[in-house]
Design an enzyme around this catalytic site. Structure first.
Site, PDB file in Angstrom:
ATOM      1  CE  LYS A   1      -1.651   2.845   2.623  1.00  0.00           C
ATOM      2  NZ  LYS A   1      -1.576   3.961   1.624  1.00  0.00           N
TER       3      LYS A   1
ATOM      4  CD  GLU B   1      14.119   0.903   8.584  1.00  0.00           C
ATOM      5  OE1 GLU B   1      14.713  -0.178   8.567  1.00  0.00           O
ATOM      6  OE2 GLU B   1      14.559   1.915   9.175  1.00  0.00           O
TER       7      GLU B   1
ATOM      8  CB  CYS C   1      13.361   9.242   8.187  1.00  0.00           C
ATOM      9  SG  CYS C   1      14.153   8.075   7.123  1.00  0.00           S
TER      10      CYS C   1
ATOM     11  CD  GLU D   1      10.830  13.048  11.324  1.00  0.00           C
ATOM     12  OE1 GLU D   1       9.686  12.670  11.610  1.00  0.00           O
ATOM     13  OE2 GLU D   1      11.657  12.298  10.795  1.00  0.00           O
TER      14      GLU D   1
END
Ligand SMILES: NC(=O)C1=CN([C@@H]2O[C@H](COP(=O)(O)OP(=O)(O)OC[C@H]3O[C@@H](n4cnc5c(N)ncnc54)[C@H](OP(=O)(O)O)[C@@H]3O)[C@@H](O)[C@H]2O)C=CC1
Ligand SMILES: O=C(O)[C@H](O)CS(=O)(=O)O
Length: 465
Positions: free
Chosen positions: A166, A241, A275, A369
């Site tokens: 997906k 991850e 990331c 982040e």
């Protein structure tokens, strides 16, 4: 949607928007639980024959896929730039990076070795084999629409697993193009399936389905935690991850120019939407001014614009929410005393690369982040201090150290609680090395032989003579 070798549609559609111009460029079917289950049916049915092929036979089909992707990398790059925004050359670079996982794992599948163990009973022989786990569910993010799929699907298929994928709803077109080329390459029906649609319905159906034996996810830590909890109900293997908050340390012994260029590569790749992007910069006080000037000189060379225009280095962010997050962190930093040396202007989904100084650890950008082109720079005095500050986060994905002093570089690298350390290197990610994080940045590794283990079960066979 590509299920069991067939192209399916749905009553509802999902719009795909080009973030550079905020215009709808396509629609894709909005699949749900029904389509999700149909994809698992296909993958489960295909598993027996696919896993019984030899590793060499699977490798041949994977390399046929590799060659078609390579032949079509400019077209795939254009599709990616239009749906995700990254500059065309960077998108084509991602296709090459994505393809490197296919070629690397096509070969690695031939090296899934077992072992024999000396028996303590002379009338026994002990064997260990490693076998494919079965049907794999892969859920992937929008920031690397090709690489985050092949980083999962390549080892899965090479090991004999089959997959249901997906892609992020923001960037489904790249995934569907990869599926089209897999079909053309002759990868059998049901081995690879791509379901576009409502993430909760599609993933929810997969997480409840006991035939799905592995879930592999790249995306936010928040969703990773949801999936990890859901996986427990049927004890699926899990690879996650997740988010990061990378410290970028420039010591008194750094090569200033190398560090400035390394920070450009780490911080502004994909407009800061990776990331592993540097999220906070720690510069030794003795070289603060020299480094800031060198870094600003490099930032000035960056061109912001539509990724389809030649020479553009920084494309748009994925959507307005992403822009608002960067703006919020910028305003918070300014309110707490940061100095905006340059950048930070916004227009639509574009944000000019921003350099902040006089930064303190209390600012949001030093904690949360950013996922955008914001480079906050703070100073430090001792090695012990910078290691402590760099580790003061729930994340542990990537970290960077620039130092030409060997023992200092080793001391800091070893002290950092991160799964990836770029030592005088701002771009460490490669197919042959293990990529993954400590703490809340994830579980498991992708890439390298570690990445293959994620799709294998260890079987112990005890033979009585
Ligand atoms: N460690 C790594 O390698 C990477 C980590 N990330 C992290 O991901 C974040 C940004 O990526 P982003 O795509 O927004 O992350 P999200 O976690 O929101 O989405 C990632 C994927 O998960 C799907 N998803 C969303 N909600 C659910 C749910 N409840 N159940 C199942 N699947 C769901 C999304 O589908 P849909 O799009 O349909 O909502 C998408 O396909 C950042 O935190 C970034 O650090 C991103 C890339 C790489
Ligand atoms: O999604 C990401 O941020 C990627 O994992 C980063 S990389 O593998 O392309 O470096």
């Amino acid at each position: 949607m590509y299920i069991n070798g067939q192209w399916l549609t749905a009553d509802e559609q999902i719009e795909v928007v080009n973030p550079a111009v905020n215009e709808v460029i396509a629609t894709v079917p909005k699949g749900g639980a029904g389509e999700a289950s149909k994809a698992v049916d296909a993958a489960y049915e295909a598993f027996t024959s696919w896993s019984k092929k030899t590793a060499g036979e699977r490798a041949e089909l994977l390399m046929a896929w590799y060659r078609l992707i390579d032949e079509n990398k400019e077209e795939i790059g254009r599709i990616m730039t239009e749906e995700q925004g990254k500059p065309l050359q960077e998108a084509i670079g991602e296709v090459t990076y994505a393809n490197s996982f296919i070629s690397w794992y096509a070969e690695e599948g031939k090296r899934i070795y077992g072992e024999t163990i000396p028996a303590s009973d002379p009338k026994k022989r002990l064997f260990v084999s490693r076998q494919p786990v079965g049907v794999v569910a892969a859920i992937t993010p929008w920031n690397f629409p090709a690489a985050m799929i092949t980083r999962k699907v390549a080892p899965a298929l090479a090991s004999g697993c089959t997959a249901v994928v997906k892609p992020a709803s923001a960037t489904p077109l790249t995934a569907l193009k990869l599926a089209e080329l897999a079909h053309e390459a002759g990868i059998p029906n049901g081995v690879l399936n791509v379901v576009t649609g409502d993430s909760k319905s599609v993933a929810g159906a997969w997480m409840e389905d006991s035939r799905v034996r592995k879930v592999t996810f790249t995306g936010s830590t928040e969703i990773g935690k949801v999936l990890m909890k859901q996986a427990a109900d049927t004890m699926k293997k899990v690879s996650l991850e997740l988010g990061g908050h990378a410290p970028f340390i420039v010591t008194a012994h750094a090569d200033i120019e190398k560090a400035a260029k390394g920070l450009i590569g780490s911080k502004f790749r994909n407009a800061g939407q990776t990331c592993v992007c540097a999220n906070r910069v720690y510069v030794h006080e003795s070289i603060e001014k020299e480094f800031i000037e060198a870094f600003k000189a490099e930032v000035k060379t960056l061109k912001v614009g539509n990724g389809m225009e030649s020479g553009v280095n920084i494309g748009p962010l994925i959507d307005k929410d992403a822009v608002e997050k960067v703006q919020s962190q910028l305003e918070d930093a300014k309110s707490k005393g940061a100095v905006v040396e340059m950048g930070g202007e916004t227009k639509g989904n574009y944000v000019t690369p921003a350099v902040l100084t006089n930064v303190t650890d209390e600012m949001d950008c030093m904690v949360d982040e950013t996922f955008g082109p914001l480079a906050p720079i703070t100073v430090y005095r001792t090695t012990e201090e910078v290691i402590k500050r760099a580790n003061n986060t729930p994340f542990g994905l990537a970290a960077y150290v620039f130092s030409e002093h060997l023992s200092e570089a080793i001391e800091i690298s070893e002290g950092l609680e991160y799964g990836i350390v770029g030592l005088n290197d701002g771009l460490p990610s490669v197919a042959q090395a293990p990529f993954g994080g400590f703490k809340e940045s994830g579980l498991g590794r992708e890439g390298g032989h570690h990445g293959m283990d994620e799709f294998l079960e260890v079987k112990y066979i005890s033979l009585g003579l």
